[in-house]
Design an enzyme around this catalytic site. Structure first.
Site, short mmCIF file in Angstrom:
data_model
loop_
_atom_site.label_atom_id
_atom_site.label_comp_id
_atom_site.label_asym_id
_atom_site.label_seq_id
_atom_site.Cartn_x
_atom_site.Cartn_y
_atom_site.Cartn_z
N PRO A 29 0.84 -1.20 0.00
CA PRO A 29 0.00 0.00 0.00
C PRO A 29 0.88 1.25 0.00
O PRO A 29 1.76 1.39 0.85
CB PRO A 29 -0.78 -0.13 1.32
CG PRO A 29 0.06 -0.99 2.19
CD PRO A 29 0.79 -1.92 1.29
N VAL A 31 0.53 5.47 -0.35
CA VAL A 31 -0.32 6.65 -0.45
C VAL A 31 -0.04 7.38 -1.76
O VAL A 31 1.13 7.63 -2.10
CB VAL A 31 -0.10 7.59 0.76
CG1 VAL A 31 -0.89 8.87 0.60
CG2 VAL A 31 -0.49 6.87 2.05
N CYS A 112 2.56 2.99 9.85
CA CYS A 112 2.89 4.31 9.31
C CYS A 112 3.56 5.17 10.39
O CYS A 112 2.96 5.42 11.43
CB CYS A 112 1.65 5.01 8.79
SG CYS A 112 1.99 6.64 8.09
#
Length: 315
Positions: A29, A31, A112
């Site tokens: 993943p 961003v 994160c």
């Protein structure tokens, strides 16, 4: 949530996939970057499993416009995991329920390290409270009765490996399907990855483990699989700069660049996203003067003209 009309209820069992003899090759993943067009591209070049960018669950639940922008998929975008950032168990479960019909699993972001995420109680902040984190998994698992649907988490390491092991065991007991481990602590950025600690965790839990950190080639995939015993490997920066990495290419081939252009234009990708991906793909195959020219381009026609004119540098 757009482009969902043709999606069927056929679901991939990700736990079974991760039991394959060869390590499952995963696109992380990212961003702004691991959106539908890029997932479509990497699937064409050997990627077995792809993730959406991190989506903030509270916004996703409350706002239809957020759902329409942040979660775009189609019938060919499988197997797919949707990653959520959440600060409480109910938001995670609510968001999971919304995407359940359209994907093969969800992932709770527990890794994160960015300050804004930590300040909101997202990402690596969750690692500070293992008991509360286990409740996230239990709540989502209670909400979704389908045993094939995967509920996973992506974590970073504690400074004390014993705490990481205890966390992983707690998540396993709470019903987690598999776990992805970035082999650095929250404070580490470009330091060497602690593959030995990923191996230790793999040896001590029974659910599948996906190893993440500094994977840039198929040689890395093989080596890290051997070192850690991980069931899958997850690439971020490596696959961003070379989407054909999992097909064995050492740098982005020109055919892959052409495929990106075709896929992006077909799916209506924004110019910023279209251009930024190309900047990463061309990083290793263009000179500094060429980079300056390409990076300054302001339109899709200008980019296409550049690629047509300078295609010889990729041969």
């Amino acid at each position: 949530m757009e482009d969902l009309s043709e999606i069927t209820d056929t679901r991939c069992d990700l736990v079974e996939l991760l039991k394959s003899k060869q390590p499952v090759k995963v696109c992380a993943p990212m961003v702004r970057y691991s959106k539908l067009a890029f997932r479509t591209l990497v699937r064409k070049y050997g990627c077995d499993l792809a993730y959406t960018p991190m989506i903030v669950s509270s916004s996703f639940i409350k706002s239809k416009s957020c759902r329409d922008v942040e979660f775009i998929t189609n019938a060919k975008d499988r197997p797919l995991v949707v990653q959520f950032a959440a600060s409480n168990a109910k938001d995670f479960a609510d968001a999971t329920e919304l995407v359940y019909p359209y994907c093969d699993g969800v992932c709770l972001n527990c890794g994160c390290p960015q300050r804004w995420a930590m300040a909101e109680g997202y990402g690596a902040k969750l690692l500070e409270n293992p008991e509360r984190l286990a409740d996230f998994v239990k709540c989502a698992r209670n909400r979704i009765s389908d045993p094939v649907f995967a509920i996973s988490a992506k974590i970073r390491l504690h400074k004390d490996i014993k705490k990481t092991v205890a966390l992983c065991k707690s998540l396993e007991q709470s019903g987690l399907s598999y776990i992805s481990i970035h082999g650095r602590t929250t404070a580490e950025r470009y330091q060497p990855v602690h593959y030995d600690e990923i191996k230790l965790i793999k040896d001590l839990i029974s659910i599948p483990v996906v190893a993440n950190g500094d994977i840039t080639s198929m040689e890395d995939v093989s080596q890290i699989h051997q070192i850690t015993g991980a069931d899958g490997v997850m690439a971020a920066r490596g696959i961003l700069s070379n989407p054909a990495m999992y097909s064995g290419f050492q740098q982005t081939p020109f055919d892959c660049i052409k495929d990106w252009v075709d896929i992006s234009l077909n799916l209506g990708t924004s110019f910023t996203c279209f251009h930024n991906h190309l900047i990463y793909m061309l990083e290793k195959v263009t000179s500094k003067p060429e980079k300056r020219i390409f990076n300054s381009l302001q339109s899709t026609p200008a980019v296409l003209e550049y690629l047509d004119k300078f295609s010889r540098i990729y041969v």
